[in-house]
Scaffold this motif. Sequence first.
Motif, PDB file in Angstrom:
ATOM      1  N   GLN A 121       0.826  -1.207   0.000  1.00 29.22           N
ATOM      2  CA  GLN A 121       0.000   0.000   0.000  1.00 29.22           C
ATOM      3  C   GLN A 121       0.861   1.259   0.000  1.00 29.22           C
ATOM      4  N   ALA A 122       1.951   1.235   0.761  1.00 31.62           N
ATOM      5  CA  ALA A 122       2.840   2.396   0.780  1.00 31.62           C
ATOM      6  C   ALA A 122       3.445   2.640  -0.593  1.00 31.62           C
ATOM      7  N   MET A 123       3.756   1.563  -1.315  1.00 29.54           N
ATOM      8  CA  MET A 123       4.314   1.731  -2.649  1.00 29.54           C
ATOM      9  C   MET A 123       3.238   2.051  -3.682  1.00 29.54           C
ATOM     10  N   ALA A 124       1.998   1.650  -3.405  1.00 30.14           N
ATOM     11  CA  ALA A 124       0.902   2.099  -4.257  1.00 30.14           C
ATOM     12  C   ALA A 124       0.789   3.617  -4.196  1.00 30.14           C
ATOM     13  N   ILE A 125       1.128   4.176  -3.053  1.00 27.00           N
ATOM     14  CA  ILE A 125       1.162   5.636  -2.887  1.00 27.00           C
ATOM     15  C   ILE A 125       2.479   6.171  -3.461  1.00 27.00           C
ATOM     16  N   GLY A 126       3.586   5.720  -2.901  1.00 26.74           N
ATOM     17  CA  GLY A 126       4.903   6.067  -3.415  1.00 26.74           C
ATOM     18  C   GLY A 126       5.157   7.557  -3.522  1.00 26.74           C
ATOM     19  N   ASN A 157      -4.561  11.474 -15.201  1.00 27.28           N
ATOM     20  CA  ASN A 157      -4.500  10.013 -15.230  1.00 27.28           C
ATOM     21  C   ASN A 157      -3.193   9.452 -14.694  1.00 27.28           C
ATOM     22  N   GLY A 158      -2.217  10.304 -14.470  1.00 31.44           N
ATOM     23  CA  GLY A 158      -0.947   9.847 -13.930  1.00 31.44           C
ATOM     24  C   GLY A 158      -1.031   9.582 -12.440  1.00 31.44           C
ATOM     25  N   GLY A 159       0.075   9.129 -11.871  1.00 33.83           N
ATOM     26  CA  GLY A 159       0.088   8.798 -10.449  1.00 33.83           C
ATOM     27  C   GLY A 159      -0.159  10.006  -9.570  1.00 33.83           C
ATOM     28  N   VAL A 160       0.576  11.098  -9.794  1.00 32.96           N
ATOM     29  CA  VAL A 160       0.382  12.301  -8.989  1.00 32.96           C
ATOM     30  C   VAL A 160      -1.035  12.831  -9.171  1.00 32.96           C
ATOM     31  N   GLY A 161      -1.479  12.904 -10.430  1.00 28.61           N
ATOM     32  CA  GLY A 161      -2.812  13.420 -10.704  1.00 28.61           C
ATOM     33  C   GLY A 161      -3.904  12.598 -10.051  1.00 28.61           C
ATOM     34  N   SER A 162      -3.801  11.267 -10.149  1.00 31.58           N
ATOM     35  CA  SER A 162      -4.811  10.392  -9.554  1.00 31.58           C
ATOM     36  C   SER A 162      -4.931  10.617  -8.056  1.00 31.58           C
ATOM     37  N   TYR A 163      -3.778  10.688  -7.380  1.00 32.84           N
ATOM     38  CA  TYR A 163      -3.823  10.890  -5.933  1.00 32.84           C
ATOM     39  C   TYR A 163      -4.258  12.302  -5.569  1.00 32.84           C
ATOM     40  N   ALA A 291      -9.390   0.724  -0.403  1.00 32.82           N
ATOM     41  CA  ALA A 291     -10.140   0.543  -1.646  1.00 32.82           C
ATOM     42  C   ALA A 291      -9.694   1.547  -2.705  1.00 32.82           C
ATOM     43  N   GLN A 292      -9.361   2.769  -2.277  1.00 26.89           N
ATOM     44  CA  GLN A 292      -8.850   3.764  -3.217  1.00 26.89           C
ATOM     45  C   GLN A 292      -7.506   3.340  -3.788  1.00 26.89           C
ATOM     46  N   LEU A 293      -6.653   2.785  -2.945  1.00 28.65           N
ATOM     47  CA  LEU A 293      -5.331   2.341  -3.397  1.00 28.65           C
ATOM     48  C   LEU A 293      -5.474   1.241  -4.437  1.00 28.65           C
ATOM     49  N   ASP A 294      -6.386   0.315  -4.202  1.00 29.29           N
ATOM     50  CA  ASP A 294      -6.588  -0.781  -5.148  1.00 29.29           C
ATOM     51  C   ASP A 294      -7.093  -0.260  -6.493  1.00 29.29           C
ATOM     52  N   GLY A 319      -2.717   5.574 -13.360  1.00 32.44           N
ATOM     53  CA  GLY A 319      -2.517   5.372 -11.934  1.00 32.44           C
ATOM     54  C   GLY A 319      -1.116   4.890 -11.596  1.00 32.44           C
ATOM     55  N   ARG A 320      -1.029   3.963 -10.654  1.00 28.97           N
ATOM     56  CA  ARG A 320       0.246   3.552 -10.079  1.00 28.97           C
ATOM     57  C   ARG A 320       0.606   2.118 -10.433  1.00 28.97           C
ATOM     58  N   VAL A 321       1.907   1.852 -10.491  1.00 25.05           N
ATOM     59  CA  VAL A 321       2.416   0.513 -10.725  1.00 25.05           C
ATOM     60  C   VAL A 321       3.297   0.116  -9.544  1.00 25.05           C
TER      61      VAL A 321
END
Length: 328
Positions: A121-126, A157-163, A291-294, A319-321
């Motif tokens: 989960q921490a790396m899903a955030i990263g 749609n990117g990682g920063v944008g999604s979060y 659930a948001q992370l998933d 999103g995130r990888v």
Amino acid sequence: MFKAILIDKQDNQQRTALETIDESRLPEGNVTVRVDCSTLNYKDALAITGKGPVVRQFPMVPGIDLAGTVEHSSSDDFAPGDAVLLNGWGVGEGHWGGLAEKARLDSRWLIPLPTAFTPRQAMAIGTAGYTAMLSVMALEKQGITPEQGDVLVTGANGGVGSYAIALLARLGYRVVASTGRPEEADYLHELGAAEVIDRGTLSAPGRPLGKERWAGAIDSVGSHTLANVLASTRYGGSVAACGLAQGMDLPASVAPFILRGVTLVGIDSVMRPGADRLEAWRRLGELLAPAQLDAITRTITLDEAIDAAEELLTGRIRGRVVVTMTEQ
């Protein structure tokens, strides 16, 4: 011995491969970590493919994020068995990084893994989610509240944008998401975006001042996009700049600053002091649900990361990888 993605360069030609490496080759550091998970960020993809000047010395193990367990430590701050987290500090650029089963690091770069999250989960955030949180905190510090109006998120749609969308929506802001993939509108609405606009409305050269549209913005794109975001920010608004997907240039005018009192805040996540990191991760623990992370995350294994880097750069990943060091 441990497995790692290794980037090397000979005769001006870069070679990237998954290799088995002797632990004696690990760089200097006072903490050795068994890596549980890493991530694939835009910067990592540039390093792996050689399409950006990210790597400062060769050979290099990429990976600007990692979460894992301390195996050996000569630091008073960490002991074997401690769960730790790392974001940035030039790791994966000038010091071997997290896309490996082992890492040797400076203890000053580590923080305890927040109890709210598992390593995955921490790396899903990263770095992406951590940077988004720093950006939200910057807008809050500038006094931007939900009552003042919309907040724009570019590169949605990117990682920063999604979060950024998920965090802002959780805090009660009305979020406008800018994307080049309108077919992903449902995904952005699920994250919390109230409105989705085409990035083409912001990405071309524009006027020094435009119609006042948003009270604040989080921009991960730069170049003409950031210039247009500034030009359409309301009087007294603030923009947090945290990325350069379109470019490092800023072909803008001083008009938004001197005629509308707009503030441009730079967001650095790489060398951020420890206190800021701990506060950002504390806030993330309060605001994000599993659930948001998933919904935002795709998980791959280390041997899939090189191919996934190409996908990320061509916009085929949202999103995130998360990169796990164990088989799924």
